[in-house]
Motif scaffolding. Structure first.
Motif, PDB file in Angstrom:
ATOM      1  N   VAL A 196     -18.068  -7.060  -2.168  1.00  0.00           N
ATOM      2  CA  VAL A 196     -17.833  -8.675  -2.526  1.00  0.00           C
ATOM      3  C   VAL A 196     -17.894  -8.662  -3.963  1.00  0.00           C
ATOM      4  N   ARG A 197     -18.797  -8.227  -4.541  1.00  0.00           N
ATOM      5  CA  ARG A 197     -19.166  -8.157  -6.058  1.00  0.00           C
ATOM      6  C   ARG A 197     -17.962  -7.510  -6.867  1.00  0.00           C
ATOM      7  N   THR A 198     -17.471  -6.339  -6.448  1.00  0.00           N
ATOM      8  CA  THR A 198     -16.665  -5.511  -6.994  1.00  0.00           C
ATOM      9  C   THR A 198     -15.230  -6.357  -7.100  1.00  0.00           C
ATOM     10  N   GLU A 199     -14.814  -6.786  -5.985  1.00  0.00           N
ATOM     11  CA  GLU A 199     -13.721  -7.617  -5.936  1.00  0.00           C
ATOM     12  C   GLU A 199     -13.556  -9.001  -6.763  1.00  0.00           C
ATOM     13  N   TYR A 200     -14.912  -9.562  -6.616  1.00  0.00           N
ATOM     14  CA  TYR A 200     -14.897 -10.515  -7.713  1.00  0.00           C
ATOM     15  C   TYR A 200     -14.735 -10.183  -9.135  1.00  0.00           C
ATOM     16  N   ASP A 201     -15.297  -9.081  -9.546  1.00  0.00           N
ATOM     17  CA  ASP A 201     -15.319  -8.435 -10.822  1.00  0.00           C
ATOM     18  C   ASP A 201     -13.787  -8.335 -11.253  1.00  0.00           C
ATOM     19  N   SER A 202     -13.080  -7.789 -10.241  1.00  0.00           N
ATOM     20  CA  SER A 202     -11.477  -7.778 -10.643  1.00  0.00           C
ATOM     21  C   SER A 202     -10.913  -9.129 -11.012  1.00  0.00           C
ATOM     22  N   PHE A 203     -11.431 -10.018 -10.651  1.00  0.00           N
ATOM     23  CA  PHE A 203     -10.890 -11.595 -11.045  1.00  0.00           C
ATOM     24  C   PHE A 203     -11.568 -11.923 -12.308  1.00  0.00           C
ATOM     25  N   ARG A 204     -12.504 -11.186 -12.835  1.00  0.00           N
ATOM     26  CA  ARG A 204     -13.278 -12.053 -13.872  1.00  0.00           C
ATOM     27  C   ARG A 204     -12.312 -12.557 -15.236  1.00  0.00           C
ATOM     28  N   GLU A 205     -11.380 -11.865 -15.502  1.00  0.00           N
ATOM     29  CA  GLU A 205     -10.476 -12.363 -16.646  1.00  0.00           C
ATOM     30  C   GLU A 205      -9.302 -13.304 -16.087  1.00  0.00           C
ATOM     31  N   ALA A 206      -9.314 -13.721 -14.618  1.00  0.00           N
ATOM     32  CA  ALA A 206      -8.235 -14.697 -14.145  1.00  0.00           C
ATOM     33  C   ALA A 206      -8.600 -16.028 -14.940  1.00  0.00           C
ATOM     34  N   ARG A 207      -7.491 -16.744 -15.324  1.00  0.00           N
ATOM     35  CA  ARG A 207      -7.544 -17.890 -15.863  1.00  0.00           C
ATOM     36  C   ARG A 207      -7.681 -19.124 -14.929  1.00  0.00           C
ATOM     37  N   ILE A 208      -6.738 -18.807 -13.939  1.00  0.00           N
ATOM     38  CA  ILE A 208      -6.778 -19.828 -12.563  1.00  0.00           C
ATOM     39  C   ILE A 208      -7.751 -19.340 -11.570  1.00  0.00           C
ATOM     40  N   ARG A 209      -8.645 -20.017 -11.170  1.00  0.00           N
ATOM     41  CA  ARG A 209      -9.686 -19.618 -10.540  1.00  0.00           C
ATOM     42  C   ARG A 209      -9.903 -19.937  -9.102  1.00  0.00           C
ATOM     43  N   ALA A 210      -8.813 -21.152  -8.681  1.00  0.00           N
ATOM     44  CA  ALA A 210      -8.792 -21.854  -7.320  1.00  0.00           C
ATOM     45  C   ALA A 210      -9.106 -20.944  -6.235  1.00  0.00           C
ATOM     46  N   PHE A 211      -8.023 -19.892  -6.347  1.00  0.00           N
ATOM     47  CA  PHE A 211      -7.739 -19.195  -5.121  1.00  0.00           C
ATOM     48  C   PHE A 211      -8.638 -17.686  -4.960  1.00  0.00           C
ATOM     49  N   ILE A 212      -9.449 -17.629  -6.099  1.00  0.00           N
ATOM     50  CA  ILE A 212     -10.102 -16.267  -6.226  1.00  0.00           C
ATOM     51  C   ILE A 212     -11.065 -15.963  -4.773  1.00  0.00           C
ATOM     52  N   PRO A 213     -11.763 -16.900  -4.312  1.00  0.00           N
ATOM     53  CA  PRO A 213     -12.597 -16.711  -3.156  1.00  0.00           C
ATOM     54  C   PRO A 213     -11.906 -16.298  -1.913  1.00  0.00           C
ATOM     55  N   ILE A 214     -10.560 -16.700  -1.747  1.00  0.00           N
ATOM     56  CA  ILE A 214      -9.657 -16.396  -0.673  1.00  0.00           C
ATOM     57  C   ILE A 214      -9.125 -15.103  -0.978  1.00  0.00           C
ATOM     58  N   LEU A 215      -8.947 -14.589  -2.092  1.00  0.00           N
ATOM     59  CA  LEU A 215      -8.238 -13.238  -2.454  1.00  0.00           C
ATOM     60  C   LEU A 215      -9.418 -12.334  -2.146  1.00  0.00           C
ATOM     61  N   VAL A 216     -10.653 -12.558  -2.796  1.00  0.00           N
ATOM     62  CA  VAL A 216     -11.621 -11.715  -2.896  1.00  0.00           C
ATOM     63  C   VAL A 216     -12.079 -11.394  -1.207  1.00  0.00           C
ATOM     64  N   GLU A 217     -12.081 -12.544  -0.476  1.00  0.00           N
ATOM     65  CA  GLU A 217     -12.585 -12.352   1.027  1.00  0.00           C
ATOM     66  C   GLU A 217     -11.290 -11.548   1.697  1.00  0.00           C
ATOM     67  N   ARG A 218     -10.267 -11.686   1.433  1.00  0.00           N
ATOM     68  CA  ARG A 218      -9.246 -10.754   2.148  1.00  0.00           C
ATOM     69  C   ARG A 218      -9.002  -9.272   1.649  1.00  0.00           C
ATOM     70  N   ARG A 219      -9.470  -9.228   0.328  1.00  0.00           N
ATOM     71  CA  ARG A 219      -9.478  -7.884  -0.121  1.00  0.00           C
ATOM     72  C   ARG A 219     -11.027  -7.303   0.463  1.00  0.00           C
ATOM     73  N   SER A 220     -11.788  -8.025   0.632  1.00  0.00           N
ATOM     74  CA  SER A 220     -13.328  -7.386   1.113  1.00  0.00           C
ATOM     75  C   SER A 220     -13.114  -6.907   2.572  1.00  0.00           C
ATOM     76  N   ARG A 221     -12.419  -7.952   3.418  1.00  0.00           N
ATOM     77  CA  ARG A 221     -12.119  -7.605   4.895  1.00  0.00           C
ATOM     78  C   ARG A 221     -11.437  -6.527   4.836  1.00  0.00           C
ATOM     79  N   ARG A 222     -10.348  -6.091   4.132  1.00  0.00           N
ATOM     80  CA  ARG A 222      -9.622  -4.944   4.189  1.00  0.00           C
ATOM     81  C   ARG A 222     -10.378  -3.767   4.055  1.00  0.00           C
ATOM     82  N   ALA A 223     -11.398  -3.900   2.879  1.00  0.00           N
ATOM     83  CA  ALA A 223     -12.004  -2.555   2.442  1.00  0.00           C
ATOM     84  C   ALA A 223     -13.221  -2.238   3.551  1.00  0.00           C
ATOM     85  N   LEU A 224     -13.916  -3.493   3.944  1.00  0.00           N
ATOM     86  CA  LEU A 224     -14.974  -3.315   5.104  1.00  0.00           C
ATOM     87  C   LEU A 224     -14.432  -3.022   6.140  1.00  0.00           C
ATOM     88  N   GLY A 225     -13.212  -3.544   6.528  1.00  0.00           N
ATOM     89  CA  GLY A 225     -12.607  -2.957   7.917  1.00  0.00           C
ATOM     90  C   GLY A 225     -12.329  -1.458   7.949  1.00  0.00           C
TER      91      GLY A 225
END
Length: 122
Positions: free
Chosen positions: A83-112
């Protein structure tokens, strides 16, 4: 409209932050009135969902708990690191509203994938 310290102005749909620089005090202080100073990039100011904010910490904690429950075969430290690695990949993102959704999707894929690998190794 009266402008004071830390007020925000709206000009044609754009928000500008205006601060006032107060003159120095004492016998050598200039007698000029305070002057407004505009900041070029008000978006650069910290927002509640800025990287490293309290809101982000709570979101990460909740997401780690949710994903840990969804993938019990994956070690909790691995879930948190993912989860932290996925959040770090969005560190420079200016629009942050959808970051939690994107992080959870990527994390689920990796954890799956990690969960499948754990099942195959048994």
């Amino acid at each position: 409209m009266e402008h004071g310290i830390g007020t925000a102005m709206t000009v044609e749909g754009q928000t500008h932050r205006v601060d006032v620089c107060l003159p120095a005090e004492g016998p050598t202080a200039p007698t000029a009135p305070p002057r407004p100073v505009e900041r070029d990039d008000p978006a650069a100011e910290p927002t509640p969902s800025a990287p490293g904010s309290y809101e982000e910490s709570v979101t990460i904690r909740d997401m780690v708990a949710r994903l840990g429950a969804a993938y019990p075969s994956v070690d909790r430290a691995t879930v948190e690191a993912t989860v932290r690695t996925e959040y770090d990949s969005f560190r420079e993102a200016r629009i942050r509203a959808f970051i939690p959704i994107l992080v959870e999707r990527r994390s689920r894929r990796a954890l799956g994938a990690a969960s499948e690998q754990t099942r195959t190794d048994r």
